[in-house]
Enzyme design. Sequence first.
Site, PDB file in Angstrom:
ATOM      1  N   LYS A   1      44.502 -24.854  64.563  1.00  0.00           N
ATOM      2  CA  LYS A   1      44.282 -23.408  64.417  1.00  0.00           C
ATOM      3  C   LYS A   1      42.780 -23.091  64.315  1.00  0.00           C
ATOM      4  O   LYS A   1      42.268 -22.234  65.015  1.00  0.00           O
ATOM      5  CB  LYS A   1      45.009 -22.872  63.166  1.00  0.00           C
ATOM      6  CG  LYS A   1      46.508 -23.081  63.181  1.00  0.00           C
ATOM      7  CD  LYS A   1      47.177 -22.520  61.936  1.00  0.00           C
ATOM      8  CE  LYS A   1      46.749 -23.173  60.637  1.00  0.00           C
ATOM      9  NZ  LYS A   1      47.146 -24.590  60.487  1.00  0.00           N
TER      10      LYS A   1
ATOM     11  N   ARG B   1      51.400 -16.871  56.016  1.00  0.00           N
ATOM     12  CA  ARG B   1      51.917 -18.206  55.775  1.00  0.00           C
ATOM     13  C   ARG B   1      53.251 -18.166  55.040  1.00  0.00           C
ATOM     14  O   ARG B   1      53.755 -19.194  54.604  1.00  0.00           O
ATOM     15  CB  ARG B   1      50.916 -18.914  54.879  1.00  0.00           C
ATOM     16  CG  ARG B   1      50.428 -20.230  55.424  1.00  0.00           C
ATOM     17  CD  ARG B   1      49.358 -20.657  54.465  1.00  0.00           C
ATOM     18  NE  ARG B   1      48.936 -21.976  54.639  1.00  0.00           N
ATOM     19  CZ  ARG B   1      47.834 -22.317  55.302  1.00  0.00           C
ATOM     20  NH1 ARG B   1      47.117 -21.417  55.911  1.00  0.00           N
ATOM     21  NH2 ARG B   1      47.486 -23.558  55.331  1.00  0.00           N
TER      22      ARG B   1
ATOM     23  N   ARG C   1      39.416 -35.912  60.212  1.00  0.00           N
ATOM     24  CA  ARG C   1      38.694 -34.635  60.267  1.00  0.00           C
ATOM     25  C   ARG C   1      37.434 -34.671  59.408  1.00  0.00           C
ATOM     26  O   ARG C   1      37.418 -35.208  58.314  1.00  0.00           O
ATOM     27  CB  ARG C   1      39.597 -33.498  59.778  1.00  0.00           C
ATOM     28  CG  ARG C   1      38.823 -32.179  59.674  1.00  0.00           C
ATOM     29  CD  ARG C   1      39.683 -30.978  59.595  1.00  0.00           C
ATOM     30  NE  ARG C   1      40.594 -30.977  58.477  1.00  0.00           N
ATOM     31  CZ  ARG C   1      41.537 -30.064  58.308  1.00  0.00           C
ATOM     32  NH1 ARG C   1      41.677 -29.099  59.187  1.00  0.00           N
ATOM     33  NH2 ARG C   1      42.330 -30.122  57.265  1.00  0.00           N
TER      34      ARG C   1
ATOM     35  N   ARG D   1      37.458 -32.963  53.781  1.00  0.00           N
ATOM     36  CA  ARG D   1      38.048 -31.911  52.946  1.00  0.00           C
ATOM     37  C   ARG D   1      38.878 -32.534  51.832  1.00  0.00           C
ATOM     38  O   ARG D   1      39.633 -33.472  52.058  1.00  0.00           O
ATOM     39  CB  ARG D   1      38.923 -30.984  53.807  1.00  0.00           C
ATOM     40  CG  ARG D   1      38.253 -29.648  54.080  1.00  0.00           C
ATOM     41  CD  ARG D   1      38.989 -28.837  55.083  1.00  0.00           C
ATOM     42  NE  ARG D   1      40.368 -28.541  54.695  1.00  0.00           N
ATOM     43  CZ  ARG D   1      41.184 -27.775  55.419  1.00  0.00           C
ATOM     44  NH1 ARG D   1      40.754 -27.249  56.547  1.00  0.00           N
ATOM     45  NH2 ARG D   1      42.412 -27.547  55.022  1.00  0.00           N
TER      46      ARG D   1
ATOM     47  N   ARG E   1      51.182 -30.452  51.888  1.00  0.00           N
ATOM     48  CA  ARG E   1      50.897 -29.318  52.777  1.00  0.00           C
ATOM     49  C   ARG E   1      51.913 -29.252  53.914  1.00  0.00           C
ATOM     50  O   ARG E   1      52.340 -28.169  54.310  1.00  0.00           O
ATOM     51  CB  ARG E   1      49.469 -29.426  53.336  1.00  0.00           C
ATOM     52  CG  ARG E   1      48.411 -29.069  52.293  1.00  0.00           C
ATOM     53  CD  ARG E   1      47.048 -29.602  52.665  1.00  0.00           C
ATOM     54  NE  ARG E   1      46.556 -29.095  53.922  1.00  0.00           N
ATOM     55  CZ  ARG E   1      45.667 -29.715  54.694  1.00  0.00           C
ATOM     56  NH1 ARG E   1      45.186 -30.889  54.324  1.00  0.00           N
ATOM     57  NH2 ARG E   1      45.262 -29.168  55.816  1.00  0.00           N
TER      58      ARG E   1
HETATM   59  P1  AP5 Z   1      41.940 -28.049  62.771  1.00  0.00           P
HETATM   60  O1  AP5 Z   1      41.514 -27.132  63.849  1.00  0.00           O
HETATM   61  O2  AP5 Z   1      41.087 -28.198  61.568  1.00  0.00           O
HETATM   62  O3  AP5 Z   1      43.449 -27.727  62.359  1.00  0.00           O
HETATM   63  P2  AP5 Z   1      44.026 -26.521  61.487  1.00  0.00           P
HETATM   64  O4  AP5 Z   1      45.313 -26.117  62.111  1.00  0.00           O
HETATM   65  O5  AP5 Z   1      42.992 -25.475  61.276  1.00  0.00           O
HETATM   66  O6  AP5 Z   1      44.349 -27.317  60.176  1.00  0.00           O
HETATM   67  P3  AP5 Z   1      44.049 -26.949  58.644  1.00  0.00           P
HETATM   68  O7  AP5 Z   1      44.246 -28.226  57.886  1.00  0.00           O
HETATM   69  O8  AP5 Z   1      42.755 -26.232  58.489  1.00  0.00           O
HETATM   70  O9  AP5 Z   1      45.192 -25.997  58.377  1.00  0.00           O
HETATM   71  P4  AP5 Z   1      45.786 -25.670  57.034  1.00  0.00           P
HETATM   72  O10 AP5 Z   1      46.666 -24.601  57.481  1.00  0.00           O
HETATM   73  O11 AP5 Z   1      46.422 -26.781  56.303  1.00  0.00           O
HETATM   74  O12 AP5 Z   1      44.521 -25.337  56.107  1.00  0.00           O
HETATM   75  P5  AP5 Z   1      43.813 -23.980  55.737  1.00  0.00           P
HETATM   76  O13 AP5 Z   1      42.374 -24.191  55.698  1.00  0.00           O
HETATM   77  O14 AP5 Z   1      44.360 -22.873  56.552  1.00  0.00           O
HETATM   78  O15 AP5 Z   1      42.148 -29.507  63.446  1.00  0.00           O
HETATM   79  C1  AP5 Z   1      42.441 -30.651  62.646  1.00  0.00           C
HETATM   80  C2  AP5 Z   1      41.695 -31.877  63.206  1.00  0.00           C
HETATM   81  O16 AP5 Z   1      42.222 -32.205  64.485  1.00  0.00           O
HETATM   82  C3  AP5 Z   1      40.191 -31.682  63.414  1.00  0.00           C
HETATM   83  O17 AP5 Z   1      39.528 -32.870  63.099  1.00  0.00           O
HETATM   84  C4  AP5 Z   1      40.070 -31.361  64.908  1.00  0.00           C
HETATM   85  O18 AP5 Z   1      38.816 -31.751  65.440  1.00  0.00           O
HETATM   86  C5  AP5 Z   1      41.204 -32.195  65.484  1.00  0.00           C
HETATM   87  N1  AP5 Z   1      41.849 -31.630  66.683  1.00  0.00           N
HETATM   88  C6  AP5 Z   1      42.198 -30.323  66.885  1.00  0.00           C
HETATM   89  N2  AP5 Z   1      42.810 -30.188  68.084  1.00  0.00           N
HETATM   90  C7  AP5 Z   1      42.875 -31.434  68.635  1.00  0.00           C
HETATM   91  C8  AP5 Z   1      43.390 -31.980  69.859  1.00  0.00           C
HETATM   92  N3  AP5 Z   1      43.980 -31.174  70.766  1.00  0.00           N
HETATM   93  N4  AP5 Z   1      43.299 -33.305  70.075  1.00  0.00           N
HETATM   94  C9  AP5 Z   1      42.701 -34.115  69.172  1.00  0.00           C
HETATM   95  N5  AP5 Z   1      42.170 -33.685  68.009  1.00  0.00           N
HETATM   96  C10 AP5 Z   1      42.255 -32.366  67.743  1.00  0.00           C
HETATM   97  O19 AP5 Z   1      44.353 -23.763  54.240  1.00  0.00           O
HETATM   98  C11 AP5 Z   1      43.918 -24.592  53.181  1.00  0.00           C
HETATM   99  C12 AP5 Z   1      44.611 -24.181  51.893  1.00  0.00           C
HETATM  100  O20 AP5 Z   1      44.238 -22.838  51.534  1.00  0.00           O
HETATM  101  C13 AP5 Z   1      46.142 -24.166  51.929  1.00  0.00           C
HETATM  102  O21 AP5 Z   1      46.703 -25.448  51.710  1.00  0.00           O
HETATM  103  C14 AP5 Z   1      46.459 -23.167  50.807  1.00  0.00           C
HETATM  104  O22 AP5 Z   1      46.335 -23.771  49.544  1.00  0.00           O
HETATM  105  C15 AP5 Z   1      45.344 -22.137  50.971  1.00  0.00           C
HETATM  106  N6  AP5 Z   1      45.717 -21.026  51.885  1.00  0.00           N
HETATM  107  C16 AP5 Z   1      45.147 -20.726  53.083  1.00  0.00           C
HETATM  108  N7  AP5 Z   1      45.735 -19.676  53.655  1.00  0.00           N
HETATM  109  C17 AP5 Z   1      46.704 -19.262  52.806  1.00  0.00           C
HETATM  110  C18 AP5 Z   1      47.685 -18.227  52.842  1.00  0.00           C
HETATM  111  N8  AP5 Z   1      47.777 -17.388  53.898  1.00  0.00           N
HETATM  112  N9  AP5 Z   1      48.526 -18.106  51.788  1.00  0.00           N
HETATM  113  C19 AP5 Z   1      48.456 -18.927  50.734  1.00  0.00           C
HETATM  114  N10 AP5 Z   1      47.569 -19.943  50.638  1.00  0.00           N
HETATM  115  C20 AP5 Z   1      46.698 -20.112  51.657  1.00  0.00           C
HETATM  116 MG    MG Z   2      41.912 -24.745  59.578  1.00  0.00          MG
END
Ligand code: AP5
Ligand code: MG
Length: 206
Positions: free
Chosen positions: A13, A88, A122, A153, A164
């Site tokens: 994402k 989410r 990552r 992270r 997660r």
């Molecule tokens: P990346 O692009 O970082 O993936 P992502 O989908 O953004 O994953 P996240 O871990 O950031 O998502 P998340 O939803 O768990 O965390 P968030 O920060 O939103 O890609 C991952 C890796 O893969 C990278 O190294 C990238 O280079 C690689 N990659 C990507 N595409 C690739 C490909 N095609 N091939 C190979 N490699 C590839 O949330 C964190 C925390 O915040 C949550 O756990 C929660 O506690 C809180 N939070 C956030 N939003 C909310 C909400 N709406 N409600 C409640 N709590 C929330």
């Molecule tokens: Mg992310």
Amino acid sequence: MKIILLGAPGSGKGTHAQQLTKQLNIPQISTGDIFRKNLKEGTPLGLQVKDILAQGKLVPDEITVAIVKDRLAEPDCANGYILDGFPRSIKQAEELDKFDNIDCAVEIDVDKDAIVRRLSGRRFCPDCNGTFHISTLSDATKCPACGGKLIVREDDKEATVKERLRVYDETTAPLLQYYKAQGKLKTVDGNGTIEEVYAKILKVLQ
Ligand code: AP5
Ligand code: MG
């Protein structure tokens, strides 16, 4: 265009939101980045969410919805935005529907084993929010975009990743049906390279 990126942790994402924000010239709104910034700066919100993020749980809906509602009211969102990590839960989606009308929700669908590989390699830049993978970095400590210091992270530790993924299946995955019922869901196979997946995303957005 008002776009939601849906998908499990590590599905890409953030990676694709950063590409889209440049190409479409609309802001990327990442609730995860907002929480991490507050954590880093030690704000009251940061202190409030610290343990929740470390445990891989969700921040309460009321807090998250209020933050997004304020952010979407800013002038730079007038022509559209990319929501990365929000909504989410069904509750968050229902609240969003009360104050805005999104155009489409793009699901990036990735196999579980690929997700674990991606998250374990990552690297994150707290200065510019850049996201990278060690397999593509010549120096795994330095941000290739801004020169900042790359970190692992806190929530990419194995036990937290498991939690997660569990929270995603339980609370976030029902959103797929929610947006399908609205005729707004587009699903993209997220198992190719970053370039391949991005091309598929652009195609469904046309
Ligand atoms: P990346 O692009 O970082 O993936 P992502 O989908 O953004 O994953 P996240 O871990 O950031 O998502 P998340 O939803 O768990 O965390 P968030 O920060 O939103 O890609 C991952 C890796 O893969 C990278 O190294 C990238 O280079 C690689 N990659 C990507 N595409 C690739 C490909 N095609 N091939 C190979 N490699 C590839 O949330 C964190 C925390 O915040 C949550 O756990 C929660 O506690 C809180 N939070 C956030 N939003 C909310 C909400 N709406 N409600 C409640 N709590 C929330
Ligand atoms: Mg992310």
